[in-house]
Design a protein around this motif. Structure first.
Motif, PDB file in Angstrom:
ATOM      1  N   ALA A 184       0.839  -1.208   0.000  1.00 19.10           N
ATOM      2  CA  ALA A 184       0.000   0.000   0.000  1.00 19.10           C
ATOM      3  C   ALA A 184       0.871   1.254   0.000  1.00 19.10           C
ATOM      4  CB  ALA A 184      -0.914  -0.014   1.226  1.00 19.10           C
ATOM      5  N   THR A 185       1.921   1.243   0.817  1.00 24.20           N
ATOM      6  CA  THR A 185       2.783   2.426   0.907  1.00 24.20           C
ATOM      7  C   THR A 185       3.516   2.659  -0.408  1.00 24.20           C
ATOM      8  OG1 THR A 185       3.025   2.038   3.256  1.00 24.20           O
ATOM      9  CG2 THR A 185       4.643   3.495   2.259  1.00 24.20           C
ATOM     10  N   ALA A 186       4.048   1.570  -0.976  1.00 27.34           N
ATOM     11  CA  ALA A 186       4.782   1.719  -2.249  1.00 27.34           C
ATOM     12  C   ALA A 186       3.852   2.307  -3.304  1.00 27.34           C
ATOM     13  CB  ALA A 186       5.324   0.367  -2.700  1.00 27.34           C
ATOM     14  N   HIS A 187       2.616   1.816  -3.342  1.00 25.89           N
ATOM     15  CA  HIS A 187       1.686   2.294  -4.368  1.00 25.89           C
ATOM     16  C   HIS A 187       1.273   3.741  -4.100  1.00 25.89           C
ATOM     17  CE1 HIS A 187      -0.732   1.794  -7.832  1.00 25.89           C
ATOM     18  NE2 HIS A 187      -1.834   2.161  -7.183  1.00 25.89           N
ATOM     19  N   ALA A 188       1.053   4.053  -2.811  1.00 20.30           N
ATOM     20  CA  ALA A 188       0.661   5.431  -2.472  1.00 20.30           C
ATOM     21  C   ALA A 188       1.772   6.405  -2.868  1.00 20.30           C
ATOM     22  CB  ALA A 188       0.365   5.537  -0.974  1.00 20.30           C
ATOM     23  N   LEU A 189       3.016   5.992  -2.684  1.00 23.77           N
ATOM     24  CA  LEU A 189       4.131   6.862  -3.084  1.00 23.77           C
ATOM     25  C   LEU A 189       4.189   6.989  -4.608  1.00 23.77           C
ATOM     26  CD1 LEU A 189       7.112   5.952  -0.689  1.00 23.77           C
ATOM     27  CD2 LEU A 189       5.367   7.704  -0.428  1.00 23.77           C
ATOM     28  N   ALA A 190       4.011   5.853  -5.286  1.00 24.89           N
ATOM     29  CA  ALA A 190       4.057   5.892  -6.757  1.00 24.89           C
ATOM     30  C   ALA A 190       2.973   6.814  -7.308  1.00 24.89           C
ATOM     31  CB  ALA A 190       3.911   4.480  -7.312  1.00 24.89           C
ATOM     32  N   LYS A 191       1.767   6.713  -6.726  1.00 28.28           N
ATOM     33  CA  LYS A 191       0.647   7.559  -7.182  1.00 28.28           C
ATOM     34  C   LYS A 191       0.967   9.043  -7.009  1.00 28.28           C
ATOM     35  CE  LYS A 191      -3.634   5.868  -7.476  1.00 28.28           C
ATOM     36  NZ  LYS A 191      -4.523   5.646  -8.583  1.00 28.28           N
ATOM     37  N   ALA A 192       1.784   9.330  -5.968  1.00 26.56           N
ATOM     38  CA  ALA A 192       2.148  10.731  -5.734  1.00 26.56           C
ATOM     39  C   ALA A 192       3.419  11.098  -6.518  1.00 26.56           C
ATOM     40  CB  ALA A 192       2.369  10.958  -4.239  1.00 26.56           C
ATOM     41  N   HIS A 193       3.821  10.215  -7.432  1.00 24.93           N
ATOM     42  CA  HIS A 193       5.034  10.415  -8.258  1.00 24.93           C
ATOM     43  C   HIS A 193       6.299  10.461  -7.421  1.00 24.93           C
ATOM     44  CE1 HIS A 193       2.315  10.985 -11.534  1.00 24.93           C
ATOM     45  NE2 HIS A 193       1.697  11.943 -10.849  1.00 24.93           N
ATOM     46  N   GLN A 194       6.282   9.768  -6.302  1.00 30.08           N
ATOM     47  CA  GLN A 194       7.492   9.645  -5.496  1.00 30.08           C
ATOM     48  C   GLN A 194       8.164   8.329  -5.885  1.00 30.08           C
ATOM     49  OE1 GLN A 194       9.609  11.186  -3.049  1.00 30.08           O
ATOM     50  NE2 GLN A 194      10.609   9.294  -3.717  1.00 30.08           N
ATOM     51  N   PRO A 195       9.311   8.396  -6.586  1.00 30.68           N
ATOM     52  CA  PRO A 195       9.918   7.158  -7.094  1.00 30.68           C
ATOM     53  C   PRO A 195      10.297   6.184  -5.974  1.00 30.68           C
ATOM     54  CG  PRO A 195      10.983   9.090  -8.043  1.00 30.68           C
ATOM     55  CD  PRO A 195      10.066   9.580  -6.965  1.00 30.68           C
ATOM     56  N   ASN A 196      10.054   4.913  -6.226  1.00 31.45           N
ATOM     57  CA  ASN A 196      10.454   3.876  -5.270  1.00 31.45           C
ATOM     58  C   ASN A 196      10.574   2.544  -5.979  1.00 31.45           C
ATOM     59  OD1 ASN A 196       7.847   2.086  -4.625  1.00 31.45           O
ATOM     60  ND2 ASN A 196       7.170   4.203  -4.877  1.00 31.45           N
ATOM     61  N   TYR A 197      11.366   1.668  -5.406  1.00 31.52           N
ATOM     62  CA  TYR A 197      11.386   0.277  -5.875  1.00 31.52           C
ATOM     63  C   TYR A 197      11.552  -0.641  -4.674  1.00 31.52           C
ATOM     64  CZ  TYR A 197      16.583   0.161  -5.747  1.00 31.52           C
ATOM     65  OH  TYR A 197      17.905   0.201  -5.359  1.00 31.52           O
ATOM     66  N   THR A 198      11.226  -1.913  -4.882  1.00 33.19           N
ATOM     67  CA  THR A 198      11.243  -2.877  -3.783  1.00 33.19           C
ATOM     68  C   THR A 198      12.219  -4.007  -4.081  1.00 33.19           C
ATOM     69  OG1 THR A 198       8.933  -2.389  -3.300  1.00 33.19           O
ATOM     70  CG2 THR A 198       9.786  -4.460  -2.425  1.00 33.19           C
ATOM     71  N   LEU A 199      13.089  -4.295  -3.114  1.00 32.78           N
ATOM     72  CA  LEU A 199      13.943  -5.481  -3.201  1.00 32.78           C
ATOM     73  C   LEU A 199      13.204  -6.595  -2.462  1.00 32.78           C
ATOM     74  CD1 LEU A 199      17.382  -3.830  -2.352  1.00 32.78           C
ATOM     75  CD2 LEU A 199      16.737  -4.778  -4.568  1.00 32.78           C
ATOM     76  N   LEU A 200      12.832  -7.634  -3.198  1.00 34.56           N
ATOM     77  CA  LEU A 200      12.049  -8.720  -2.607  1.00 34.56           C
ATOM     78  C   LEU A 200      12.961  -9.864  -2.192  1.00 34.56           C
ATOM     79  CD1 LEU A 200       8.992  -9.274  -4.973  1.00 34.56           C
ATOM     80  CD2 LEU A 200       8.930  -8.696  -2.542  1.00 34.56           C
ATOM     81  N   LEU A 201      12.887 -10.260  -0.932  1.00 37.03           N
ATOM     82  CA  LEU A 201      13.639 -11.436  -0.488  1.00 37.03           C
ATOM     83  C   LEU A 201      12.646 -12.566  -0.277  1.00 37.03           C
ATOM     84  CD1 LEU A 201      16.073 -10.088   2.282  1.00 37.03           C
ATOM     85  CD2 LEU A 201      16.349 -10.060  -0.186  1.00 37.03           C
ATOM     86  N   GLU A 202      12.985 -13.747  -0.793  1.00 40.30           N
ATOM     87  CA  GLU A 202      12.051 -14.870  -0.657  1.00 40.30           C
ATOM     88  C   GLU A 202      11.716 -15.095   0.822  1.00 40.30           C
ATOM     89  OE1 GLU A 202      13.221 -18.013  -3.411  1.00 40.30           O
ATOM     90  OE2 GLU A 202      12.463 -19.375  -1.852  1.00 40.30           O
ATOM     91  N   ARG A 203      12.719 -15.019   1.672  1.00 39.16           N
ATOM     92  CA  ARG A 203      12.516 -15.089   3.121  1.00 39.16           C
ATOM     93  C   ARG A 203      13.732 -14.482   3.797  1.00 39.16           C
ATOM     94  NH1 ARG A 203      12.553 -19.966   1.259  1.00 39.16           N
ATOM     95  NH2 ARG A 203      10.362 -20.238   1.795  1.00 39.16           N
ATOM     96  N   LEU A 204      13.620 -14.260   5.104  1.00 37.53           N
ATOM     97  CA  LEU A 204      14.764 -13.714   5.833  1.00 37.53           C
ATOM     98  C   LEU A 204      15.571 -14.871   6.407  1.00 37.53           C
ATOM     99  CD1 LEU A 204      16.479 -11.484   6.861  1.00 37.53           C
ATOM    100  CD2 LEU A 204      14.851 -11.043   8.671  1.00 37.53           C
TER     101      LEU A 204
END
Ligand code: PA5
Length: 436
Positions: free
Chosen positions: A354-374
């Protein structure tokens, strides 16, 4: 992987940015790999994940000390932050890890009062073997350890094989000592005994930590289209060119709470440079900032979304929990029924997305590094990925990412203020400037 449909600065599709930079990234990779054989280039960190012999020595040492209940790391910056980050994420005891980096008396006294010298191992870590904070702490702990029967058994030294004050002292006193390879700089040393020795005591799966780092090495040596650290470095470069001069690292994990601290040091000390490789004044760098999800959603995210868009936000998110916690239904609280039967991990994931999308909608660039698990494998991958990203950025900005001339003057002033021999003239200068 970065999905091809992602849009970069100026609305340019990611695939076309990558295509136009592919040659430059591959040249950067070749340059790094060629320079690696020069010890003065400080690229020895690339080969640490292959060093299984040192890992065996670390293991043997750990197994020979079953009596340890508390391990105190005396070290600062690159000599502490990596083990602290991984230890908090994966440490499972029974040995408790403590880190003494700052020289604030009260916490150090509190720690000393809580420890039993007979059950405590002190790992003094300093590449240079001279850093004032670490040396001061060592003097205090060394004296305190005289309360133990055989204090020499309670100290293990991790330092440069020949430089500094610690190495000859270890030899003279017969202390166990581990090497920090001369070609490995402090903030790139987490996979050397700087990190692996304390982590062995914390019960971290070191083989898998190194295996994950080897995976990052494999990616970092690939052609641009499969080279993830070169690609993330390019994302940082493109947004920096657009004037986004802040980088936020925001893991959605309390266990990863110290990862941003390690990253801040790695990124800022490596990339904030006054001169480029040709000695021309350039003043490079973006400022890394720490945030933790979800906690900082209730703090910094307001600024990230509605404040100046001068940031690139990098999320770290886990795809699977190692354990989960179901949220129960409670009678009388039906207003919360959207949570009934769901899990903490589902909520955590929803918050991150939700946060990543809310930032994207506001044109605040972001990307996510996905880890399968910690786990050790994925964290090892992430650490080495971020070190490679830093090296690639150094190449893109034509700077030496492996020195830190900017921290030297402060160290020298400290020596002068503390009356170290050889710094008398500087002390006079400081007095004349009203400092002292
Ligand atoms: O990355 C670096 O080189 C520094 O942050 C060092 O790790 C830090 O200054 C501690 O230095 P040393 O290990 O020499 O005590």
């Amino acid at each position: 992987n970065i999905s091809p449909e992602c849009v970069g600065p100026n609305g340019v599709a990611w695939t076309s940015s990558l295509t136009s930079y592919a040659q430059r990234l591959e040249a950067a990779r070749d340059e790094i790999l060629t320079r690696k054989s020069d010890p003065g280039a400080f690229l020895g960190w690339i080969d640490l994940p292959e060093d299984t012999e040192t890992l065996r020595q670390v293991r043997r040492y750990r197994e020979a000390q079953p009596w340890v209940e508390d391990l105190v790391v005396l070290g600062i910056g690159g000599s502490a932050l990596g083990a602290q980050a991984v230890g908090a994420a994966l440490g499972k005891g029974p040995v408790r890890l403590h880190f003494v980096d700052n020289v604030e008396p009260e916490p150090v006294l509190e720690l000393l009062r809580s420890l039993n010298p007979e059950k405590t191992l002190v790992n003094v870590i300093s590449k240079s073997g001279t850093t004032a904070e670490t040396m001061a702490a060592f003097l205090v702990f060394r004296r305190w350890l005289e309360r133990a029967e055989n204090w020499q058994q309670h100290v293990v030294v991790t330092t440069d094989p020949s430089r500094g004050i610690l190495r000859p002292y270890a030899a003279a006193e017969g202390l166990t000592a581990f090497d920090i390879p001369p070609s490995v700089g402090g903030r790139f040393s987490v996979l050397s005994p700087v990190g692996t020795l304390p982590l062995a005591f914390a019960g971290v799966d070191l083989e898998n930590l190194l295996a994950g780092a080897r995976k990052a090495n494999e990616q970092a040596r690939s052609e641009a289209a499969r080279n993830l650290p070169a690609q993330t470095a390019l994302v940082h470069h493109l947004f920096a060119q657009k004037g986004l001069n802040i980088v936020v690292l925001m893991p959605y994990s309390t266990r990863l709470r110290y990862l941003p601290d390690w990253f801040v040091q790695l990124h800022d000390e490596s990339l904030g440079k006054l001169y480029n490789r040709e000695g021309k004044e350039v003043r490079t760098g973006t400022t890394a900032v720490r945030a933790i999800g979800t906690t900082d959603q209730h703090a910094q995210v307001q600024l990230f979304r509605e404040g100046p868009h001068d940031k690139l936000v990098v999320f770290v998110r886990l795809e699977n929990p190692s354990e989960d916690l179901e949220i129960p239904a409670v009678k009388g609280l039906e207003g919360l029924d959207y949570l009934f039967g769901r899990t903490f991990f589902e909520l955590l994931t929803a918050e991150a997305k939700a946060t990543a999308h809310a930032l994207a909608k506001a044109h605040q660039p972001n990307y996510t590094l996905l880890l399968e698990r910690l786990d050790a494998y994925h964290l090892g991958w992430l650490l080495q990925h971020l070190m490679w990203q830093t090296a690639y950025l150094g190449e893109l900005w034509n700077i030496n990412a492996f020195d830190q001339p900017g921290v030297e003057l402060g160290k020298e002033y400290t020596y002068a203020l503390m009356g170290r021999k050889g710094y008398e003239k500087l002390a006079e200068e400081l007095r004349a400037e009203g400092v002292g």
